[in-house]
Design an enzyme around this catalytic site. Structure first.
Site, PDB file in Angstrom:
ATOM      1  N   ASN A  23       0.868  -1.179   0.000  1.00 43.18           N
ATOM      2  CA  ASN A  23       0.000   0.000   0.000  1.00 43.18           C
ATOM      3  C   ASN A  23       0.903   1.227   0.000  1.00 43.18           C
ATOM      4  O   ASN A  23       2.114   1.113   0.180  1.00 43.18           O
ATOM      5  CB  ASN A  23      -0.982  -0.010   1.182  1.00 43.18           C
ATOM      6  N   GLY A  31      -2.401  -9.632   3.889  1.00 39.98           N
ATOM      7  CA  GLY A  31      -2.227 -10.359   2.625  1.00 39.98           C
ATOM      8  C   GLY A  31      -0.782 -10.689   2.316  1.00 39.98           C
ATOM      9  O   GLY A  31       0.011 -11.031   3.202  1.00 39.98           O
ATOM     10  N   ASP A  33       1.548  -8.722   1.422  1.00 40.45           N
ATOM     11  CA  ASP A  33       2.428  -7.710   2.036  1.00 40.45           C
ATOM     12  C   ASP A  33       2.830  -8.164   3.447  1.00 40.45           C
ATOM     13  O   ASP A  33       4.024  -8.165   3.801  1.00 40.45           O
ATOM     14  CB  ASP A  33       1.641  -6.389   2.084  1.00 40.45           C
TER      15      ASP A  33
HETATM   16  N1  AR6 Z   1       1.860 -15.496  -1.776  1.00 40.92           N
HETATM   17  C1  AR6 Z   1       1.290 -15.236  -2.969  1.00 40.92           C
HETATM   18  N2  AR6 Z   1       0.097 -14.620  -3.102  1.00 40.92           N
HETATM   19  C2  AR6 Z   1      -0.545 -14.258  -1.959  1.00 40.92           C
HETATM   20  C3  AR6 Z   1      -0.016 -14.496  -0.664  1.00 40.92           C
HETATM   21  C4  AR6 Z   1       1.256 -15.150  -0.605  1.00 40.92           C
HETATM   22  N3  AR6 Z   1       1.847 -15.410   0.561  1.00 40.92           N
HETATM   23  N4  AR6 Z   1      -0.906 -14.025   0.250  1.00 40.92           N
HETATM   24  C5  AR6 Z   1      -1.960 -13.526  -0.435  1.00 40.92           C
HETATM   25  N5  AR6 Z   1      -1.758 -13.677  -1.767  1.00 40.92           N
HETATM   26  P1  AR6 Z   1      -3.598  -8.874  -1.185  1.00 40.92           P
HETATM   27  P2  AR6 Z   1      -4.120  -6.385  -2.663  1.00 40.92           P
HETATM   28  C6  AR6 Z   1      -2.605 -13.273  -2.893  1.00 40.92           C
HETATM   29  O1  AR6 Z   1      -4.802  -8.674  -0.353  1.00 40.92           O
HETATM   30  O2  AR6 Z   1      -5.463  -6.859  -3.061  1.00 40.92           O
HETATM   31  C7  AR6 Z   1      -2.386  -5.423   2.111  1.00 40.92           C
HETATM   32  O3  AR6 Z   1      -2.876  -5.194   3.392  1.00 40.92           O
HETATM   33  C8  AR6 Z   1      -4.089 -13.087  -2.621  1.00 40.92           C
HETATM   34  O4  AR6 Z   1      -4.764 -14.335  -2.672  1.00 40.92           O
HETATM   35  O5  AR6 Z   1      -2.357  -9.333  -0.536  1.00 40.92           O
HETATM   36  O6  AR6 Z   1      -3.235  -5.758  -3.693  1.00 40.92           O
HETATM   37  C9  AR6 Z   1      -1.510  -4.278   1.614  1.00 40.92           C
HETATM   38  O7  AR6 Z   1      -0.766  -3.690   2.646  1.00 40.92           O
HETATM   39  C10 AR6 Z   1      -4.489 -12.175  -3.769  1.00 40.92           C
HETATM   40  O8  AR6 Z   1      -4.789 -12.941  -4.927  1.00 40.92           O
HETATM   41  O9  AR6 Z   1      -3.200  -7.493  -1.959  1.00 40.92           O
HETATM   42  C11 AR6 Z   1      -2.500  -3.349   1.036  1.00 40.92           C
HETATM   43  O10 AR6 Z   1      -3.069  -2.527   2.020  1.00 40.92           O
HETATM   44  C12 AR6 Z   1      -3.228 -11.370  -4.049  1.00 40.92           C
HETATM   45  O11 AR6 Z   1      -2.172 -12.005  -3.331  1.00 40.92           O
HETATM   46  C13 AR6 Z   1      -3.560  -4.248   0.453  1.00 40.92           C
HETATM   47  O12 AR6 Z   1      -3.472  -5.463   1.204  1.00 40.92           O
HETATM   48  C14 AR6 Z   1      -3.320  -9.925  -3.599  1.00 40.92           C
HETATM   49  O13 AR6 Z   1      -4.023  -9.845  -2.366  1.00 40.92           O
HETATM   50  C15 AR6 Z   1      -3.279  -4.604  -0.983  1.00 40.92           C
HETATM   51  O14 AR6 Z   1      -4.359  -5.345  -1.489  1.00 40.92           O
END
Ligand code: AR6
Length: 169
Positions: A23, A31, A33
């Site tokens: 973010n 997630g 991050d």
């Molecule tokens: N390895 C690979 N992919 C993953 C993992 C992992 N360990 N964990 C989750 N995913 P998201 P966004 C996938 O929510 O939508 C955070 O709080 C997940 O299934 O991580 O871009 C940041 O700080 C999904 O398909 O990121 C921001 O505030 C993808 O990664 C916000 O979330 C992205 O999900 C960003 O939201």
């Protein structure tokens, strides 16, 4: 450039660079991050804080790079995806910028292999199918003499299925 698809946790991937769906604060979150900062350790956060002190927040669609702390990768490229809203065109452009800017930054660091999560498709609620199409298009359009392999790392079955279909086309 070779394109691979795997279902895994991106923190386990031994690529030169992995991409973080961050973010704009660059200070971590949930997630992918959260997983990257947890597994990579404090060094990544310290470098993110340095970047913030130097240039302020990271705008949506832009990317910054740190080393990867305890992770098997060399670098983490942090990019900020758009939060999905009704302006599909604007959201799509911003998501495309995440891929373009991450790839350009990777290339400037002589990265040969890079792994991407499906940016914005978690907390930021970007429709997975459209996000997958944008990701695949941007990777295929990126002409590079340095990058050899891009790995799409899907965490959930739905994304894995979407990418599998898109990569067959
Ligand atoms: N390895 C690979 N992919 C993953 C993992 C992992 N360990 N964990 C989750 N995913 P998201 P966004 C996938 O929510 O939508 C955070 O709080 C997940 O299934 O991580 O871009 C940041 O700080 C999904 O398909 O990121 C921001 O505030 C993808 O990664 C916000 O979330 C992205 O999900 C960003 O939201």
């Amino acid at each position: 450039m070779k394109i691979e698809l795997i279902k895994d946790d991106i923190t386990k991937i031994e690529a030169d660079a992995i991409v973080n769906a961050a973010n704009s604060s660059l200070l971590g979150g949930g997630g992918v991050d959260g997983a990257i900062h947890r597994a990579g350790g404090k060094q990544i956060l310290d470098e993110c804080i340095e970047i913030r002190n130097r240039q302020g927040k990271c705008k949506t669609g832009e990317a910054v790079v740190t080393t990867a702390g305890n992770l098997p990768a060399k670098y983490v490229i942090h990019t900020v995806g758009p939060v999905w809203n009704a302006d599909e065109e604007k959201c799509s452009k911003l998501l495309a910028n995440c891929y373009k800017n991450s790839l350009a930054l990777a290339e400037s660091h002589c990265v040969k292999t890079i792994a991407f999560p499906s940016i914005s498709t978690g907390v930021y609620r970007f429709p997975k199918e459209l996000a997958g199409k944008i990701a695949v298009k941007e990777i295929k359009n990126f002409k590079s003499k340095i990058l050899e392999k891009v790995i799409f790392v899907c965490f959930d079955e739905e994304n894995e299925e979407i990418y599998r279909t898109l990569l067959k086309e």
